[in-house]
Scaffold this motif. Structure first.
Motif, PDB file in Angstrom:
ATOM      1  N   VAL A   8       0.841  -1.203   0.000  1.00 19.78           N
ATOM      2  CA  VAL A   8       0.000   0.000   0.000  1.00 19.78           C
ATOM      3  C   VAL A   8       0.875   1.252   0.000  1.00 19.78           C
ATOM      4  O   VAL A   8       0.599   2.237  -0.705  1.00 19.78           O
ATOM      5  N   ALA A   9       1.966   1.216   0.781  1.00 16.82           N
ATOM      6  CA  ALA A   9       2.870   2.369   0.817  1.00 16.82           C
ATOM      7  C   ALA A   9       3.531   2.586  -0.549  1.00 16.82           C
ATOM      8  O   ALA A   9       3.629   3.713  -1.035  1.00 16.82           O
ATOM      9  N   LEU A  10       3.966   1.488  -1.176  1.00 18.37           N
ATOM     10  CA  LEU A  10       4.559   1.598  -2.506  1.00 18.37           C
ATOM     11  C   LEU A  10       3.545   2.117  -3.516  1.00 18.37           C
ATOM     12  O   LEU A  10       3.846   2.994  -4.336  1.00 18.37           O
ATOM     13  N   ALA A  11       2.321   1.558  -3.468  1.00 21.62           N
ATOM     14  CA  ALA A  11       1.288   1.952  -4.431  1.00 21.62           C
ATOM     15  C   ALA A  11       0.903   3.418  -4.254  1.00 21.62           C
ATOM     16  O   ALA A  11       0.662   4.127  -5.230  1.00 21.62           O
ATOM     17  N   SER A  12       0.837   3.874  -3.000  1.00 27.20           N
ATOM     18  CA  SER A  12       0.492   5.277  -2.753  1.00 27.20           C
ATOM     19  C   SER A  12       1.560   6.208  -3.346  1.00 27.20           C
ATOM     20  O   SER A  12       1.236   7.220  -3.971  1.00 27.20           O
ATOM     21  N   SER A  13       2.838   5.854  -3.163  1.00 26.50           N
ATOM     22  CA  SER A  13       3.909   6.674  -3.728  1.00 26.50           C
ATOM     23  C   SER A  13       3.903   6.626  -5.256  1.00 26.50           C
ATOM     24  O   SER A  13       4.107   7.635  -5.928  1.00 26.50           O
ATOM     25  N   PHE A  14       3.644   5.431  -5.798  1.00 26.93           N
ATOM     26  CA  PHE A  14       3.661   5.271  -7.254  1.00 26.93           C
ATOM     27  C   PHE A  14       2.543   6.061  -7.908  1.00 26.93           C
ATOM     28  O   PHE A  14       2.757   6.727  -8.938  1.00 26.93           O
ATOM     29  N   THR A  15       1.319   5.986  -7.340  1.00 22.89           N
ATOM     30  CA  THR A  15       0.199   6.711  -7.960  1.00 22.89           C
ATOM     31  C   THR A  15       0.380   8.218  -7.841  1.00 22.89           C
ATOM     32  O   THR A  15      -0.172   8.967  -8.649  1.00 22.89           O
ATOM     33  N   GLY A  16       1.139   8.666  -6.842  1.00 17.35           N
ATOM     34  CA  GLY A  16       1.459  10.083  -6.785  1.00 17.35           C
ATOM     35  C   GLY A  16       2.372  10.514  -7.915  1.00 17.35           C
ATOM     36  O   GLY A  16       2.290  11.640  -8.410  1.00 17.35           O
ATOM     37  N   ARG A  17       3.253   9.589  -8.340  1.00 21.84           N
ATOM     38  CA  ARG A  17       4.182   9.884  -9.440  1.00 21.84           C
ATOM     39  C   ARG A  17       3.552   9.619 -10.796  1.00 21.84           C
ATOM     40  O   ARG A  17       3.789  10.342 -11.760  1.00 21.84           O
ATOM     41  N   TYR A  18       2.724   8.555 -10.886  1.00 23.31           N
ATOM     42  CA  TYR A  18       2.070   8.186 -12.145  1.00 23.31           C
ATOM     43  C   TYR A  18       0.566   8.062 -11.896  1.00 23.31           C
ATOM     44  O   TYR A  18       0.028   6.957 -11.812  1.00 23.31           O
ATOM     45  N   PRO A  19      -0.151   9.165 -11.770  1.00 21.36           N
ATOM     46  CA  PRO A  19      -1.579   9.101 -11.411  1.00 21.36           C
ATOM     47  C   PRO A  19      -2.436   8.371 -12.439  1.00 21.36           C
ATOM     48  O   PRO A  19      -3.460   7.796 -12.084  1.00 21.36           O
ATOM     49  N   THR A  20      -2.034   8.370 -13.705  1.00 26.22           N
ATOM     50  CA  THR A  20      -2.861   7.714 -14.718  1.00 26.22           C
ATOM     51  C   THR A  20      -2.795   6.195 -14.619  1.00 26.22           C
ATOM     52  O   THR A  20      -3.614   5.499 -15.226  1.00 26.22           O
ATOM     53  N   TYR A  21      -1.823   5.669 -13.879  1.00 26.51           N
ATOM     54  CA  TYR A  21      -1.681   4.221 -13.738  1.00 26.51           C
ATOM     55  C   TYR A  21      -2.300   3.708 -12.441  1.00 26.51           C
ATOM     56  O   TYR A  21      -2.144   2.523 -12.114  1.00 26.51           O
ATOM     57  N   GLY A  22      -2.987   4.565 -11.697  1.00 21.12           N
ATOM     58  CA  GLY A  22      -3.529   4.148 -10.403  1.00 21.12           C
ATOM     59  C   GLY A  22      -4.502   2.990 -10.508  1.00 21.12           C
ATOM     60  O   GLY A  22      -4.456   2.048  -9.716  1.00 21.12           O
ATOM     61  N   ASP A  23      -5.390   3.029 -11.507  1.00 22.58           N
ATOM     62  CA  ASP A  23      -6.386   1.972 -11.650  1.00 22.58           C
ATOM     63  C   ASP A  23      -5.732   0.650 -12.023  1.00 22.58           C
ATOM     64  O   ASP A  23      -6.124  -0.412 -11.533  1.00 22.58           O
ATOM     65  N   ASP A  24      -4.710   0.713 -12.897  1.00 20.45           N
ATOM     66  CA  ASP A  24      -4.027  -0.513 -13.316  1.00 20.45           C
ATOM     67  C   ASP A  24      -3.327  -1.192 -12.141  1.00 20.45           C
ATOM     68  O   ASP A  24      -3.394  -2.419 -11.991  1.00 20.45           O
ATOM     69  N   VAL A  25      -2.671  -0.408 -11.312  1.00 19.34           N
ATOM     70  CA  VAL A  25      -1.964  -0.986 -10.167  1.00 19.34           C
ATOM     71  C   VAL A  25      -2.961  -1.527  -9.145  1.00 19.34           C
ATOM     72  O   VAL A  25      -2.738  -2.584  -8.539  1.00 19.34           O
ATOM     73  N   ALA A  26      -4.079  -0.819  -8.933  1.00 20.80           N
ATOM     74  CA  ALA A  26      -5.089  -1.305  -7.995  1.00 20.80           C
ATOM     75  C   ALA A  26      -5.651  -2.650  -8.452  1.00 20.80           C
ATOM     76  O   ALA A  26      -5.838  -3.563  -7.631  1.00 20.80           O
ATOM     77  N   ASP A  27      -5.925  -2.799  -9.745  1.00 20.64           N
ATOM     78  CA  ASP A  27      -6.414  -4.077 -10.259  1.00 20.64           C
ATOM     79  C   ASP A  27      -5.351  -5.166 -10.105  1.00 20.64           C
ATOM     80  O   ASP A  27      -5.669  -6.318  -9.785  1.00 20.64           O
TER      81      ASP A  27
END
Length: 276
Positions: A8-27
């Motif tokens: 979750v910590a990694l995903a939160s940092s990643f979506t802050g850097r690449y917001p358009t990929y947030g849905d892909d990483v969540a899936d």
């Protein structure tokens, strides 16, 4: 293998850097976690299997994996002398207690970040039955409190009544919400929590605004009928009223149930169980 909290910590940092990929990483995380796959360093065949089963583009995931490489070690917990967890092969039943316990975020949360364990904690099965009963009243403040407590062990009962609307953010391109806790990384909560929170805000649209000594305006997240902030005592009473309408076992415990007794379960699996 990276724990639920670390991912979750990694995903939160990643979506802050690449917001358009947030849905892909969540899936991707939703697909990996129930299968016991390390979403930050999967086996070579895992991506191919994911692409074949979901028909999703894996290009965003390649960016995610490259991004995780140099940052993963910083989020890993100290090694422990125990064998790695194996993916569960137990078929999902109506209650699914074994799978819910195996996939519970509480097991992956570092001990110093968990809330204190009550001596008379409800079991996972009892918590699931209480959530089923609460889901019949999706707009009640106590229902939202129950799902928040069951979602993550870092949410403490005394915090819930103090949450403001400003503490909640919508995760872009997903049905998930992000909850900000003071001094900690934001918590990504599953869609079922967002559904009950939306039902509560729709049923209680009136809200009072409170101005702090420094001029900041606060709007309570959980409200009573007059628009004021729901107190911790009121939430506890609401949880006991929900338990009083459940099965005989929970009904017998209802006068003594407190928010601190709610067990953390995997709400994604719970949502799949009740909707299958």
């Amino acid at each position: 293998m990276a724990s639920h909290t670390n991912l979750v910590a990694l995903a939160s940092s990643f979506t802050g850097r690449y917001p358009t990929y947030g849905d892909d990483v969540a899936d991707w995380l939703s697909w990996c976690l129930p299968r016991g796959i390390d979403a930050s360093r999967p086996a070579p065949l895992a991506l191919a299997t994911y692409e074949r089963e979901t028909k999703h583009d894996i290009q965003p995931l390649l960016t995610w994996l490259r991004w995780c490489g140099p940052r993963r070690q910083a989020h890993l917990p100290p090694p422990r002398d125990e064998p790695p967890a194996q993916p569960s092969t137990t078929p999902i039943t109506r209650l699914g207690e074994q799978r819910l316990l195996a996939a519970s975020p509480q097991r992956a949360t570092p001990p110093e970040m968990r809330r204190r364990q009550h001596p008379n904690m409800l079991t996972a099965t009892q918590t699931i039955r209480l959530l089923r009963c609460a889901a019949r009243r999706p707009d009640r403040p106590a229902t939202v409190a129950l799902f928040l407590l069951a979602a993550d062990g870092r949410i403490r009962p005394r915090q819930i009544s103090s949450f403001d609307v400003a503490d909640i953010d919508i995760v872009p391109h997903t049905q998930r919400i992000s909850l900000r806790l003071a001094g900690r990384m934001p918590l990504i909560l599953p869609p079922v929590v967002a559904e009950h929170l939306a039902a509560h805000l729709a049923a209680y649209p009136r809200a009072r605004q409170f101005t702090t000594y420094d001029g900041r305006v606060r709007v309570p997240l959980l409200r009573n009928r007059t628009g004021g902030r729901t107190t911790a005592a009121s939430l506890s009473d609401g949880i006991r009223r929900i338990a009083a309408t459940a099965d005989l076992e929970l009904r017998a415990q209802a006068p003594r149930i407190t928010p601190g007794q709610i067990q953390v379960v995997n709400l994604t699996d719970w949502y799949n169980l009740v909707n299958q």
